[in-house]
Design an enzyme around this catalytic site. Structure first.
Site, PDB file in Angstrom:
ATOM      1  N   GLY A   1       0.818  -0.998   0.087  1.00  0.00           N
ATOM      2  CA  GLY A   1       0.091  -0.234  -0.125  1.00  0.00           C
ATOM      3  C   GLY A   1       0.846   1.369  -0.189  1.00  0.00           C
ATOM      4  N   CYS A   2       0.161   2.438   0.073  1.00  0.00           N
ATOM      5  CA  CYS A   2       1.202   3.675  -0.546  1.00  0.00           C
ATOM      6  C   CYS A   2       1.501   3.659   1.296  1.00  0.00           C
ATOM      7  CB  CYS A   2       0.581   4.335  -0.991  1.00  0.00           C
ATOM      8  SG  CYS A   2      -1.344   4.611  -0.343  1.00  0.00           S
ATOM      9  N   TYR A   3       0.841   3.723   2.105  1.00  0.00           N
ATOM     10  CA  TYR A   3       1.274   4.436   3.654  1.00  0.00           C
ATOM     11  C   TYR A   3       2.407   3.626   3.922  1.00  0.00           C
ATOM     12  CZ  TYR A   3      -3.003   7.541   3.555  1.00  0.00           C
ATOM     13  OH  TYR A   3      -3.802   8.901   3.078  1.00  0.00           O
TER      14      TYR A   3
ATOM     15  N   THR B   1       4.201   1.659   2.338  1.00  0.00           N
ATOM     16  CA  THR B   1       5.503   1.729   1.380  1.00  0.00           C
ATOM     17  C   THR B   1       6.823   3.394   2.992  1.00  0.00           C
ATOM     18  OG1 THR B   1       4.824   1.241  -0.332  1.00  0.00           O
ATOM     19  CG2 THR B   1       6.876   2.110  -0.465  1.00  0.00           C
ATOM     20  N   ALA B   2       5.634   4.299   2.358  1.00  0.00           N
ATOM     21  CA  ALA B   2       6.582   5.217   3.115  1.00  0.00           C
ATOM     22  C   ALA B   2       6.672   5.217   4.612  1.00  0.00           C
ATOM     23  CB  ALA B   2       5.478   6.799   2.764  1.00  0.00           C
TER      24      ALA B   2
END
Lengths: 344, 344, 344, 344
Positions: A147-149, A151-152
């Site tokens: 997921g995007c979050y 990953t960060a």
């Protein structure tokens, strides 16, 4: 290489096209859809005239089986049925949805409110956090792209947790995302006049990326923890900035945190450790596959502030998916992804 | 009432004019400046044609002494010299800068990097957090109007800290502000092409509002604490959203937190307690003097997420200043401030 | 005065509430709806908590007949059926839609693609361009409040056309609007990620405001003309700027154009003639009922550039509607509308 | 190829770096500056860490003479002195400023208010509108890269004027630009809080691109004309949309206009003729070197509306400069420029 994209009309799909168009190993890109068979893709997306003037094709497993790679950028709840029949049939499968990320189907059903993918497929799937799982990715057939979050968050926290530099028992993660993270489907929340000039919090304590982050911390940093995680909507299209707060463990210094991050990512082309605290911003990575990370320790509280930025549609979706494809095909990770961030 | 505004060209000054124009008790508004004497104000600010066609006047203490109220919206470091000579000369003095907020001159000099105001003036000044200090405000001559971030943070935290419902030892405050908070002076950071479509963190652990928040928690909630506080820049003009994380004390429930907030602010017209977690957003309060507050407890971690929103230029500056003026003159707090938020 | 608003959930309705809340002659505001009877209004619009905590009421003509004024901010095609039964039953009726603006039902049906209102109602309706029609407005029962674009265009052109200073045979009007003009219903065009950082042209040569502008030029300036008119979408919420190009008639100077505008609007509180060509911008009028107008003649071509700005939701909708109500009730036009523009 | 960029810190320079980084024929890029010699470029621009970690070099004509190409993205008034000494010394020179565009020094001095470049250099310079001047560009030493507005306007108008399909005597050009067109230097106009949520007109009838457009129409379409041209500022970073109005000549149809454009640009990879009037928007071309053009004839007035969009920093600056470099070195025009527009 022959690449198929299912769900090309979503923003993840459009970004896959943007990068694969310049990927030196990709010879053919075909687009598949559940509902608009025959429609010329560029008639829906004018920016792709002369670039993707091909018709959308009907989803057909026999056809898809002949591709080298199939990317699924369909919504969660769709790929769980779409991809399992293709496992072992030939193509490498890379899923951009959340359907194959959580190993525990009960957890999926709790957080997503949908039926989980078949248990066997969940077991076969490999979590595609490239910098932390490249060996498994290389051999995988079915990749669950992060997921995007997560990953960060994970790229910034995993080294510090694994090396036991910060306290895993009080991780507070305050994340902010541009509105493209909500996808291409219009809603009141994403209606321009109500999203513009507005900053809001959403899915308080209930975001489905919570169990994904906790699972990955457990697997890659060998720590079981329960995180505090909240998400906010920023009036811009692209970009995620995640700010994490954690107590520093006794005797550990800011310099050690920085060194740990630098050492971990020394050989990784897409992670950059930032040391100037005035220069971490989402426009540093806009349009690119970079993740930039900054850590500071507040000497008043001995707590670390760990900040990371990515482009949610690139490193947080399509870019990392292609990075994983590169790993699977033994290509340099930067193939097709070596672009300069936009900044402006 | 006869009102003087020194530093009218700043955004705080412009907002004072916007509200005082419709204030039933204000008969005259005059604008003062250090550098543009004689210039017709509306020739600089076209939106004020027919509204403020008066010339800017030279700052003259004898003249200012004849006003009922003098607002100073000059930068920190300026009002510390400007206002002390006026104390006791007649006018109520309301300072929008940070110069009179910190009681300890050493602390001011550390965090602001400037010379502190005279010690006597610091002692005389009254902190203008209206909902928490109205008795002192009523009798004050010199009011230190709170900072934008402290206003949002304190209104949401003070009741919970004072009633000992949350743990003061691990307060993590993650704040986000629209760009007008940086004032009207152009810079690279606020240059449209670099601020637009960009989200960034700034002044990590070093924001000058940190000691202001800690001082007010000590005074109003009777707790000494060291906070973690970080600030971010949102690509929009107006609005602050502050997200605070704190462990809930043993045995305390979400319902108790909500009830505490509701009870505290029952009689206060500008603080609204929100219970629907999907509806806290800066556009709820845009252009108005409201502060909306929401609290949720995560049952997985037993930590509270406390969120508040204000318009940084209104409740975070000019609006609260006028609210304080109303208290000083025994007017209803809502006089001149009873406007409907913009939403769109 | 007792005011009813039908269609309160639209942006026009919300702006009516914003201004009527501070209107000294309005004692009661009730909100009516076709579909959400009983729903507490502020539960849908959080910014209105403590301001509009009343339930939405069912549309009932007998009930509406008891109000002093009924505003309809329902979409075109709805008010044509809603209002006619109320004509002559008591309330002043002010329609914000396009349904009663065009006197010719055939023209309505051509440009709107919908069934026209009853012919009798079209004859009874009075065009609510306040500055140009106040006598008729004062006596009217049914007011067709002007469209947003026509308001900006007509206020700037009518004086110059009526006084025969510019050539009516080559009027090119290039108009630009913020996205709130598209209303509150989500669509792909108004989806944040696709509207943000994007500027586009729409409804080329086919906008339904074309016949409205031509009809008003004919009535108020006594000139029959066929205009060129195009509209563009600006990535902001509020504001219209219309740029009109017209040849100046022989012997006419820029000074005469300026003087004509100044003379025409001398006594009109909401129209301001701007002479500094560097200062015409939509933020001059944001949130207010002003229309600012600037005219320049290019000596190279002897063509005039006539520019006007309004807030599309205020002077272009709710503000002008209240201005008309004021005229109908012999109140000063500025009652409830005397607010300072936002600028920032 | 060895490429030098003078004035790399401007937005034009940054875009050159973005594209040249992926240009297959470019082996080395060096950055030159008048004032920050020795500074590591990526320390100023964090997005370029790992991409441009080289020091800025002092401008030295002997050094620059050894490059294959020198791009100047310094401001107007600077390149007029910088480049002439390099003419004929070896490198191809491509100037992104306005200094070598106008053949008539008097005209330059009138419109730019600065001293013109030496007459000889003006004579030697070749106007770099690639699609219309590639033969001369191929042989040129000194290229005057077109302005952003002229590029958008000329590409859309030249075919129709040259083929005598529209009336050159009433060309009204209404142009709109994103704010990056104002460059990287902060100012009140480009200050976020004043540019955001604001749309304005600027340089009414006095923009320095007017003589450039007229000169190019004269040279390439063989028509002498005086245009009406105005420019507006859009609250977004990138993109230009130009809307031109012109009477269609007797007997000419919309189909003929479309056909003329299609025929003209059939072989040109970066110009796309759009036929769906609902799909022309700056996000179609964002981040790319495309120019999309749409023409419609209004049958009510027999006037054409001709609309074109470009990314002002790409086709309007750095992209076209590289396209010209490609022509000079007999490379395919798309080398290094074959990127997919961003859309979102």
């Amino acid at each position: 290489m022959k690449v198929g994209i299912v769900g090309a009309t979503g923003y993840g799909g459009l970004e896959l096209i943007r990068f694969l168009h310049n990927h030196s190993a990709v010879e053919q890109i075909e687009l598949f859809t559940s509902s608009e068979e025959g429609v010329i893709f560029s008639s829906k997306f004018g920016h792709l005239v002369q670039i993707a003037d091909t018709p959308l094709q009907k989803i057909d497993h026999d056809v898809l089986a002949q591709y080298d790679v199939v990317f699924a950028s369909t919504p969660s709840g769709v790929t769980s049925e779409l991809l399992p029949p293709l496992v072992g049939k030939g193509p490498k499968l890379i899923d951009l949805s959340g359907d194959f990320r959580l190993k525990d189907p009960t957890s999926y059903e709790t957080w997503y409110g949908k039926k989980a993918a078949p248990f066997t497929s969940l077991q076969q799937s490999v979590y595609g956090l490239t910098e932390w799982n490249s060996e498994a990715i290389r051999q995988a057939t079915l990749i669950a792209n992060p997921g995007c979050y997560p990953t960060a968050v994970l790229l910034s926290l995993l080294p510090l947790l694994k090396e036991q530099l910060i306290d895993p028992n009080f991780l507070v993660i305050d994340a902010k995302s541009g509105i493209s993270g909500a996808g291409n489907k219009p809603s009141q929340t994403t209606h321009f006049s109500e999203a513009n000039e507005n900053f809001s919090i959403y899915k308080m304590n209930t975001h489905q990326h919570i169990p994904e982050i906790e699972q990955a911390i457990s697997i890659f940093a060998h720590v079981d923890t329960t995180i505090t995680f909240n998400t906010h909507l920023v009036p811009m299209t692209r970009g995620i900035l995640a700010t994490t707060y954690a107590p520093v463990l006794p005797g550990i210094t800011e310099a050690q945190l920085v060194a740990c991050l630098q050492t971990t990512y020394e050989k990784h082309p897409f992670v950059r450790i930032v040391t100037d605290s005035n220069s971490l911003a989402t426009n540093r990575v806009k349009g690119s596959n970079y993740c930039d990370i900054l850590v500071k320790v507040d000497s008043r509280t001995n707590r670390a502030t760990i900040v990371s930025v990515i482009d949610n549609l690139v490193k947080g979706a399509a870019g990392q998916a292609i990075q994983n494809m590169n790993v699977q095909f033994d290509l340099p990770q930067t193939t097709g992804l070596d672009v300069v961030p936009f900044f402006i």
